[in-house]
Design a protein around this motif. Structure first.
Motif, PDB file in Angstrom:
ATOM      1  N   GLU A 175     -18.272   5.692 -35.373  1.00 48.43           N
ATOM      2  CA  GLU A 175     -19.554   6.548 -35.493  1.00 48.43           C
ATOM      3  C   GLU A 175     -19.658   7.402 -34.330  1.00 48.43           C
ATOM      4  OE1 GLU A 175     -22.145   3.078 -35.951  1.00 48.43           O
ATOM      5  OE2 GLU A 175     -22.212   3.260 -38.089  1.00 48.43           O
ATOM      6  N   ALA A 176     -19.415   6.809 -33.104  1.00 50.72           N
ATOM      7  CA  ALA A 176     -19.401   7.693 -31.753  1.00 50.72           C
ATOM      8  C   ALA A 176     -18.409   8.959 -32.038  1.00 50.72           C
ATOM      9  CB  ALA A 176     -19.009   6.874 -30.704  1.00 50.72           C
ATOM     10  N   SER A 177     -17.430   8.943 -32.486  1.00 53.81           N
ATOM     11  CA  SER A 177     -16.621   9.855 -32.796  1.00 53.81           C
ATOM     12  C   SER A 177     -17.176  10.996 -33.844  1.00 53.81           C
ATOM     13  CB  SER A 177     -15.485   9.640 -33.516  1.00 53.81           C
ATOM     14  OG  SER A 177     -14.384  10.339 -33.854  1.00 53.81           O
ATOM     15  N   LEU A 178     -17.896  10.535 -34.885  1.00 46.88           N
ATOM     16  CA  LEU A 178     -18.506  11.382 -35.739  1.00 46.88           C
ATOM     17  C   LEU A 178     -19.816  11.874 -35.278  1.00 46.88           C
ATOM     18  CD1 LEU A 178     -18.327   9.626 -39.544  1.00 46.88           C
ATOM     19  CD2 LEU A 178     -17.215  11.772 -38.528  1.00 46.88           C
ATOM     20  N   LYS A 179     -20.522  11.396 -34.183  1.00 43.40           N
ATOM     21  CA  LYS A 179     -21.703  11.916 -33.460  1.00 43.40           C
ATOM     22  C   LYS A 179     -21.328  13.373 -32.689  1.00 43.40           C
ATOM     23  CE  LYS A 179     -24.504   7.862 -32.850  1.00 43.40           C
ATOM     24  NZ  LYS A 179     -25.010   6.887 -32.122  1.00 43.40           N
ATOM     25  N   VAL A 180     -20.055  13.286 -32.389  1.00 52.68           N
ATOM     26  CA  VAL A 180     -19.550  14.408 -31.511  1.00 52.68           C
ATOM     27  C   VAL A 180     -19.154  15.392 -32.475  1.00 52.68           C
ATOM     28  CG1 VAL A 180     -17.965  15.084 -29.698  1.00 52.68           C
ATOM     29  CG2 VAL A 180     -19.135  13.065 -29.473  1.00 52.68           C
ATOM     30  N   SER A 181     -18.289  15.108 -33.369  1.00 51.55           N
ATOM     31  CA  SER A 181     -17.885  16.055 -34.362  1.00 51.55           C
ATOM     32  C   SER A 181     -17.910  15.446 -35.689  1.00 51.55           C
ATOM     33  CB  SER A 181     -16.343  16.249 -34.150  1.00 51.55           C
ATOM     34  OG  SER A 181     -15.722  17.300 -34.894  1.00 51.55           O
ATOM     35  N   SER A 182     -19.044  15.824 -36.394  1.00 50.51           N
ATOM     36  CA  SER A 182     -19.230  15.173 -37.877  1.00 50.51           C
ATOM     37  C   SER A 182     -18.284  15.616 -39.062  1.00 50.51           C
ATOM     38  CB  SER A 182     -20.651  15.598 -38.400  1.00 50.51           C
ATOM     39  OG  SER A 182     -20.895  16.978 -38.446  1.00 50.51           O
ATOM     40  N   ARG A 183     -17.502  16.596 -38.597  1.00 51.34           N
ATOM     41  CA  ARG A 183     -16.769  17.273 -39.828  1.00 51.34           C
ATOM     42  C   ARG A 183     -15.254  16.457 -39.905  1.00 51.34           C
ATOM     43  NH1 ARG A 183     -16.907  23.643 -39.736  1.00 51.34           N
ATOM     44  NH2 ARG A 183     -15.314  23.219 -38.383  1.00 51.34           N
ATOM     45  N   GLN A 184     -15.061  15.703 -39.031  1.00 52.00           N
ATOM     46  CA  GLN A 184     -13.705  14.950 -39.000  1.00 52.00           C
ATOM     47  C   GLN A 184     -13.551  13.973 -40.300  1.00 52.00           C
ATOM     48  OE1 GLN A 184     -12.385  13.215 -34.965  1.00 52.00           O
ATOM     49  NE2 GLN A 184     -14.811  12.987 -35.054  1.00 52.00           N
TER      50      GLN A 184
END
Length: 114
Positions: A50-59
């Motif tokens: 979730e932390a990863s997606l908060k920074v870059s939601s298109r992954q």
């Protein structure tokens, strides 16, 4: 590379260093999620993805793994949501299709699972 080589202890040491240098980088959080997933620390893995997606939601990959982790945690609706997002990005992915089919089966949506 160390995660791919299944050298998880060494990978964790690398991630710890990266967390100090670039703590909000989506790849650092994604890699941490993979380590937690390997260690079956599902809630921690979920938090990292979730932390990863908060920074870059298109992954794509964090969405796939969030679908998987949520499913394992029993959060079927959230698993389906992330699975659908991953499917929309890469409809040809066999892994995403298989996971979505399992989610649909769990929900009793047999025709959609097929």
């Amino acid at each position: 590379m160390r995660i791919d080589e299944k050298k998880f202890e060494e990978a964790q040491k690398d991630i710890d260093i990266l967390k100090q240098r670039i703590p909000k980088h989506p790849s650092v959080n994604y890699a941490q999620g993979l380590i937690h997933l390997h260690d079956n620390k599902l809630q921690e893995a979920k938090n990292a993805f979730e932390a990863s997606l908060k920074v870059s939601s298109r992954q794509l990959l964090p969405k796939y793994y969030l679908a998987l982790v949520n499913f394992r945690l029993g959060n079927v609706e959230q698993a389906e949501e992330y699975g659908e997002q991953a499917f929309a990005a890469v409809p040809g992915s066999i892994s995403v299709r298989e996971l979505l089919a399992v989610i649909k089966l769990k929900k009793g949506l047999f025709d959609k699972a097929e």
